[in-house]
Design a protein around this motif. Structure first.
Motif, PDB file in Angstrom:
ATOM      1  N   CYS A  32       0.831  -1.233  -0.045  1.00  0.00           N
ATOM      2  CA  CYS A  32       0.090   0.183  -0.051  1.00  0.00           C
ATOM      3  C   CYS A  32       0.956   1.302  -0.140  1.00  0.00           C
ATOM      4  CB  CYS A  32      -0.932  -0.149   1.255  1.00  0.00           C
ATOM      5  SG  CYS A  32      -1.761   1.614   1.352  1.00  0.00           S
ATOM      6  N   THR A  34       0.074   4.116   0.854  1.00  0.00           N
ATOM      7  CA  THR A  34      -0.314   5.309   1.833  1.00  0.00           C
ATOM      8  C   THR A  34      -0.041   4.768   3.136  1.00  0.00           C
ATOM      9  OG1 THR A  34      -2.372   4.494   1.438  1.00  0.00           O
ATOM     10  CG2 THR A  34      -1.671   6.816   0.515  1.00  0.00           C
ATOM     11  N   CYS A  35       0.090   3.525   3.563  1.00  0.00           N
ATOM     12  CA  CYS A  35       0.231   2.984   4.770  1.00  0.00           C
ATOM     13  C   CYS A  35       1.477   1.792   5.037  1.00  0.00           C
ATOM     14  CB  CYS A  35      -0.842   2.794   5.294  1.00  0.00           C
ATOM     15  SG  CYS A  35      -1.675   0.964   4.963  1.00  0.00           S
ATOM     16  N   CYS A  68      -4.537  -0.426   0.170  1.00  0.00           N
ATOM     17  CA  CYS A  68      -5.152  -1.441   0.905  1.00  0.00           C
ATOM     18  C   CYS A  68      -6.808  -1.122   1.171  1.00  0.00           C
ATOM     19  CB  CYS A  68      -4.604  -1.817   2.429  1.00  0.00           C
ATOM     20  SG  CYS A  68      -4.798  -0.240   3.463  1.00  0.00           S
ATOM     21  N   CYS A  71      -7.213   1.956   3.509  1.00  0.00           N
ATOM     22  CA  CYS A  71      -6.942   3.517   2.954  1.00  0.00           C
ATOM     23  C   CYS A  71      -7.735   3.695   1.924  1.00  0.00           C
ATOM     24  CB  CYS A  71      -5.134   3.593   2.560  1.00  0.00           C
ATOM     25  SG  CYS A  71      -4.188   3.245   3.858  1.00  0.00           S
TER      26      CYS A  71
HETATM   27 ZN   LIG Z   1      -3.014   1.307   3.380  1.00  0.00          ZN
END
Ligand SMILES: [Zn+2]
Length: 123
Positions: A32, A34-35, A68, A71
């Motif tokens: 992912c 962003t995370c 994911c 997110c």
């Molecule tokens: Zn994520």
């Protein structure tokens, strides 16, 4: 027989998403943007920085990334973190581009489907 436009859009979304999720996957595990969560690419999503409703950036590789479910859906795309991932310059470029109006013909859409099918096959 003429293929319906909505079907072309759906088919392009599908093949584009497959390509985005698989292109950087290692042993089918994607990360992912962003995370940082990692999972099988089939369980991940193709997240958009600028919303999919903007057709001018809907199939821009610079506007998307693996995300994911948490997110992309629960956190509505984590747009701030997505911008950090893209970098300010690219994020601004995508914001401007998303506001442009583009005219995609059915044959443009079919060409893009073929293009991404080929890219998928060459992974
Ligand atoms: Zn994520």
């Amino acid at each position: 027989m003429k293929v319906k436009r909505s079907t072309l859009v759906k088919n392009l979304d599908t093949v584009f998403s497959q390509y985005i999720r698989r292109k950087d996957a290692i042993n089918e595990i994607a990360k992912c943007v962003t995370c940082g969560k990692e999972d099988h690419y089939k369980k991940m999503q193709c997240g958009h920085f600028m919303s999919r409703r903007h057709y001018s950036t809907r199939w821009q590789e610079n506007n998307v990334g693996v995300q994911c479910y948490g997110c992309n859906i629960t956190s509505q795309g984590q747009q701030f973190l997505f911008a950090k991932y893209l970098g300010l310059e690219l994020a601004e470029e995508m914001v401007l581009k998303s506001k442009q109006t583009i005219k995609l013909t059915d044959s443009d859409l079919q060409d893009m489907i073929n293009h991404y099918k080929e890219k998928l096959n060459s992974l």
